[in-house]
Write a protein that holds these residues in place. Structure first.
Motif, PDB file in Angstrom:
ATOM      1  N   ALA A  93     -16.093 -25.800 -24.116  1.00 22.84           N
ATOM      2  CA  ALA A  93     -17.926 -25.305 -24.249  1.00 22.84           C
ATOM      3  C   ALA A  93     -17.713 -23.588 -23.378  1.00 22.84           C
ATOM      4  N   PHE A  94     -16.653 -23.643 -22.572  1.00 18.85           N
ATOM      5  CA  PHE A  94     -16.552 -22.217 -22.167  1.00 18.85           C
ATOM      6  C   PHE A  94     -16.045 -21.673 -23.295  1.00 18.85           C
ATOM      7  N   ILE A  95     -14.626 -21.558 -24.175  1.00 18.86           N
ATOM      8  CA  ILE A  95     -14.903 -20.526 -25.629  1.00 18.86           C
ATOM      9  C   ILE A  95     -15.580 -20.899 -26.554  1.00 18.86           C
ATOM     10  N   VAL A 114     -18.564 -27.452 -30.681  1.00 19.27           N
ATOM     11  CA  VAL A 114     -16.541 -27.731 -30.192  1.00 19.27           C
ATOM     12  C   VAL A 114     -16.144 -28.683 -28.973  1.00 19.27           C
ATOM     13  N   ALA A 115     -16.906 -28.397 -27.600  1.00 25.35           N
ATOM     14  CA  ALA A 115     -17.064 -29.189 -26.488  1.00 25.35           C
ATOM     15  C   ALA A 115     -17.004 -30.722 -26.906  1.00 25.35           C
ATOM     16  N   ALA A 116     -17.666 -31.110 -27.855  1.00 27.49           N
ATOM     17  CA  ALA A 116     -17.028 -33.435 -28.124  1.00 27.49           C
ATOM     18  C   ALA A 116     -15.656 -32.792 -28.886  1.00 27.49           C
ATOM     19  N   LEU A 117     -16.065 -32.445 -29.635  1.00 30.20           N
ATOM     20  CA  LEU A 117     -14.368 -31.901 -30.314  1.00 30.20           C
ATOM     21  C   LEU A 117     -12.765 -32.054 -29.479  1.00 30.20           C
ATOM     22  N   SER A 118     -13.407 -30.788 -28.262  1.00 27.37           N
ATOM     23  CA  SER A 118     -12.670 -30.680 -27.450  1.00 27.37           C
ATOM     24  C   SER A 118     -11.824 -31.681 -26.944  1.00 27.37           C
ATOM     25  N   SER A 119     -13.366 -32.511 -26.057  1.00 33.83           N
ATOM     26  CA  SER A 119     -13.324 -33.680 -25.311  1.00 33.83           C
ATOM     27  C   SER A 119     -12.330 -34.803 -25.902  1.00 33.83           C
ATOM     28  N   TRP A 120     -12.484 -34.796 -27.179  1.00 35.49           N
ATOM     29  CA  TRP A 120     -12.013 -36.088 -28.230  1.00 35.49           C
ATOM     30  C   TRP A 120     -10.388 -35.637 -28.435  1.00 35.49           C
ATOM     31  N   GLY A 121     -10.334 -34.754 -28.470  1.00 32.77           N
ATOM     32  CA  GLY A 121      -8.832 -33.783 -28.095  1.00 32.77           C
ATOM     33  C   GLY A 121      -8.395 -34.670 -27.118  1.00 32.77           C
TER      34      GLY A 121
END
Length: 161
Positions: A93-95, A114-121
């Motif tokens: 979310a920050f990036i 992007v936050a959801a995808l990075s959380s999934w990662g």
């Protein structure tokens, strides 16, 4: 060391396989009937964990035993499962908010995606790391004491006499 009650499922030479059901903290509060988590825990059965370890004691299938599990590994696994996806969510979310959203110009939708995808990662990474810790924990399980035969077997044996 944390302890758990387990049932002997299989015995092969001196290796014993035991299973213990995952315990939920639900059903212990006054709002269990109106709580979504409490309702789901009633519908879905608990996960059964299997552990294999070496012992010199003579055990039989169906016998109840108390096993010891190392606290350090269990706490590490819990921390990884909860904190890694959360950390990845915040970083994503920050990036996105600082770098990607201003370039794309879409706004909050980009940040959410992007936050959801990075959380999934982070979830995928946490699952991999916790699996490694679980394998290490399996090698450190120990038999603390033998509790006895299951009640249903004892009743049927006594009735046959």
């Amino acid at each position: 060391m944390m302890t758990a009650l387990a049932t002997v499922l299989d015995i092969q030479d001196d290796i014993v396989v035991v299973g213990c059901q995952q315990k939920s903290s639900c059903n212990h509060c006054s709002s269990k009937d109106s709580c979504g988590t409490g309702i789901v825990s009633k519908v879905l059965p608990g996960k059964v964990h299997h552990w294999a370890f070496h012992t010199d004691k003579k055990l039989t299938i169906g016998q109840m035993v108390e096993i010891g599990l190392p606290e350090k590994n269990l706490l590490q696994s819990a921390a990884i499962v909860y904190l890694v996806p959360l950390l990845f969510l915040l970083i994503g979310a920050f990036i996105s908010d600082a770098l990607i959203s201003p370039l794309v110009g879409v706004g909050e939708l980009t940040t959410i995606v992007v936050a959801a995808l990075s959380s999934w990662g982070g979830y995928v990474l946490a699952k991999s790391l916790s699996h490694r810790i679980e394998q290490n924990t399996e090698q450190q399980v120990s038999l603390i004491r033998v509790l006895g035969e299951p009640v249903s077997d004892t009743i049927s044996v006594n009735a046959a006499r």
